[in-house]
Design an enzyme around this catalytic site. Structure first.
Site, PDB file in Angstrom:
ATOM      1  N   CYS A  45       0.846  -1.203   0.000  1.00  0.00           N
ATOM      2  CA  CYS A  45       0.000   0.000   0.000  1.00  0.00           C
ATOM      3  C   CYS A  45       0.881   1.253   0.000  1.00  0.00           C
ATOM      4  O   CYS A  45       1.999   1.247   0.514  1.00  0.00           O
ATOM      5  CB  CYS A  45      -0.899  -0.003   1.231  1.00  0.00           C
ATOM      6  SG  CYS A  45      -2.004   1.433   1.305  1.00  0.00           S
ATOM      7  N   ASP A  47       0.492   3.830   1.726  1.00  0.00           N
ATOM      8  CA  ASP A  47       0.456   4.474   3.050  1.00  0.00           C
ATOM      9  C   ASP A  47       1.852   4.921   3.511  1.00  0.00           C
ATOM     10  O   ASP A  47       2.823   4.173   3.407  1.00  0.00           O
ATOM     11  CB  ASP A  47      -0.133   3.479   4.053  1.00  0.00           C
ATOM     12  CG  ASP A  47      -0.528   4.131   5.359  1.00  0.00           C
ATOM     13  OD1 ASP A  47      -1.727   4.167   5.666  1.00  0.00           O
ATOM     14  OD2 ASP A  47       0.381   4.608   6.081  1.00  0.00           O
ATOM     15  N   ARG A  49       3.035   5.323   6.361  1.00  0.00           N
ATOM     16  CA  ARG A  49       3.545   4.777   7.625  1.00  0.00           C
ATOM     17  C   ARG A  49       4.268   3.446   7.459  1.00  0.00           C
ATOM     18  O   ARG A  49       4.544   2.768   8.449  1.00  0.00           O
ATOM     19  CB  ARG A  49       2.375   4.597   8.614  1.00  0.00           C
ATOM     20  CG  ARG A  49       1.722   5.914   9.011  1.00  0.00           C
ATOM     21  CD  ARG A  49       0.401   5.662   9.686  1.00  0.00           C
ATOM     22  NE  ARG A  49      -0.557   5.043   8.768  1.00  0.00           N
ATOM     23  CZ  ARG A  49      -1.770   4.595   9.132  1.00  0.00           C
ATOM     24  NH1 ARG A  49      -2.154   4.695  10.391  1.00  0.00           N
ATOM     25  NH2 ARG A  49      -2.575   4.070   8.241  1.00  0.00           N
ATOM     26  N   HIS A 101      -2.019  -3.930   5.235  1.00  0.00           N
ATOM     27  CA  HIS A 101      -1.720  -3.466   6.595  1.00  0.00           C
ATOM     28  C   HIS A 101      -3.015  -3.109   7.314  1.00  0.00           C
ATOM     29  O   HIS A 101      -4.031  -2.827   6.677  1.00  0.00           O
ATOM     30  CB  HIS A 101      -0.777  -2.261   6.565  1.00  0.00           C
ATOM     31  CG  HIS A 101      -1.376  -1.028   5.961  1.00  0.00           C
ATOM     32  ND1 HIS A 101      -1.785   0.046   6.726  1.00  0.00           N
ATOM     33  CD2 HIS A 101      -1.670  -0.697   4.677  1.00  0.00           C
ATOM     34  CE1 HIS A 101      -2.278   0.991   5.917  1.00  0.00           C
ATOM     35  NE2 HIS A 101      -2.218   0.568   4.680  1.00  0.00           N
ATOM     36  N   CYS A 104      -5.782   0.458   7.195  1.00  0.00           N
ATOM     37  CA  CYS A 104      -5.556   0.899   5.807  1.00  0.00           C
ATOM     38  C   CYS A 104      -6.692   1.830   5.371  1.00  0.00           C
ATOM     39  O   CYS A 104      -7.869   1.444   5.398  1.00  0.00           O
ATOM     40  CB  CYS A 104      -5.489  -0.316   4.882  1.00  0.00           C
ATOM     41  SG  CYS A 104      -5.207   0.132   3.152  1.00  0.00           S
TER      42      CYS A 104
END
Ligand code: CO
Length: 194
Positions: A45, A47, A49, A101, A104
Site C-alpha cells: 500500500c 500508506d 507509515r 496493513h 488501511c
C-alpha cells in the site's frame, strides 16, 4: 519520536546521510550503481507509515517495489503488470510479497463505502470482497472488521496473481517466484504472515 520534516529538511538530511555513508563505507554508492539483483518483489500500500526498509531492516537493492492504494494486483493495470513482468522474467526474484496493513485508509473507505472520485473506482473490488464474505464479519466491531477486510484483500490479490497471465507463463517455464501474503500490523510494527 515521529516528526514532520520540511521540504528543506529532507534535502539537507539527504546530504548529511550521503556524506556520512561515503565516509563510513567508501564503496557503498559504487556498489549500488553497479545494478540491482533483488530477491523480492513487494506489492504494498502507498500508506506513508510503511517504510519498507525500516520495517524489514533491508538495504538498498534488496526489494523491488510496487505500491498503490490498498495494495491491488489488478490484471489490467499496465503499471502493475510491467513491474510484475520485469520482476519475474528479468530480475528473476525469488519471492512475491503482497503486503496489506491494518488501519488501511483504502480498505476503510471500501468498508464504509465513503470513497470519492478516482479512489472510489480504484477500491470498488475491495467493497465487493466485503459483501461476498459478510459471514466472516459477524460479531466484529468496526476496527476489527476493517482489519479483517485488509486480510481478505491480501488473499484476494494473491488469488488474482495466480490467475495473472504473467504468473501463469512463469509457472509453465518453472520460473514462478514463491507468492506470500503479509499483513503489517501497524499497532505493533510486526509483520504477520497470512
Ligand atoms: Co493502506
Amino acid at each position: 519520536m515521529l516528526k514532520k520534516h520540511s521540504y528543506e529538511d529532507i534535502l539537507i538530511n539527504n546530504k548529511v546521510w550521503a556524506n556520512e555513508i561515503k565516509k563510513q563505507f567508501p564503496d557503498y554508492f559504487k556498489e549500488l550503481s553497479e545494478g540491482q539483483s533483488p530477491s523480492f518483489l513487494y506489492i504494498g500500500c502507498s500508506d506513508s507509515r510503511l517504510p519498507l526498509s525500516i520495517f524489514t531492516q533491508t538495504t538498498p537493492g534488496e526489494i523491488f517495489v510496487h505500491r498503490n492504494i490498498a495494495n491491488q494486483a489488478k490484471e489490467k493495470d499496465l503499471n502493475f503488470n510491467s513491474v510484475l513482468e520485469y520482476a519475474v522474467f528479468t530480475l528473476k526474484v525469488n519471492y512475491i510479497i503482497v503486503a496489506g496493513h491494518y488501519d488501511c485508509g483504502g480498505v476503510k473507505a471500501a468498508f464504509y463505502g465513503k470513497a470519492k472520485g478516482k479512489v472510489k473506482n480504484w477500491i470498488k473490488e475491495i467493497r465487493k470482497i466485503y459483501f461476498k464474505n459478510r459471514d466472516l464479519f459477524k460479531g466484529l466491531n468496526e476496527k476489527e472488521a476493517c482489519d479483517k477486510l485488509s486480510e481478505l484483500n491480501v488473499k484476494e490479490q494473491i488469488k488474482k496473481l495466480h490467475k495473472n497471465r504473467i504468473i501463469k507463463k512463469a509457472k509453465k517455464l518453472e520460473l514462478c517466484p514463491k507468492i506470500c501474503g503479509w499483513i503489517i500490523d501497524i499497532y505493533t510494527g510486526q509483520i504477520k504472515e497470512l
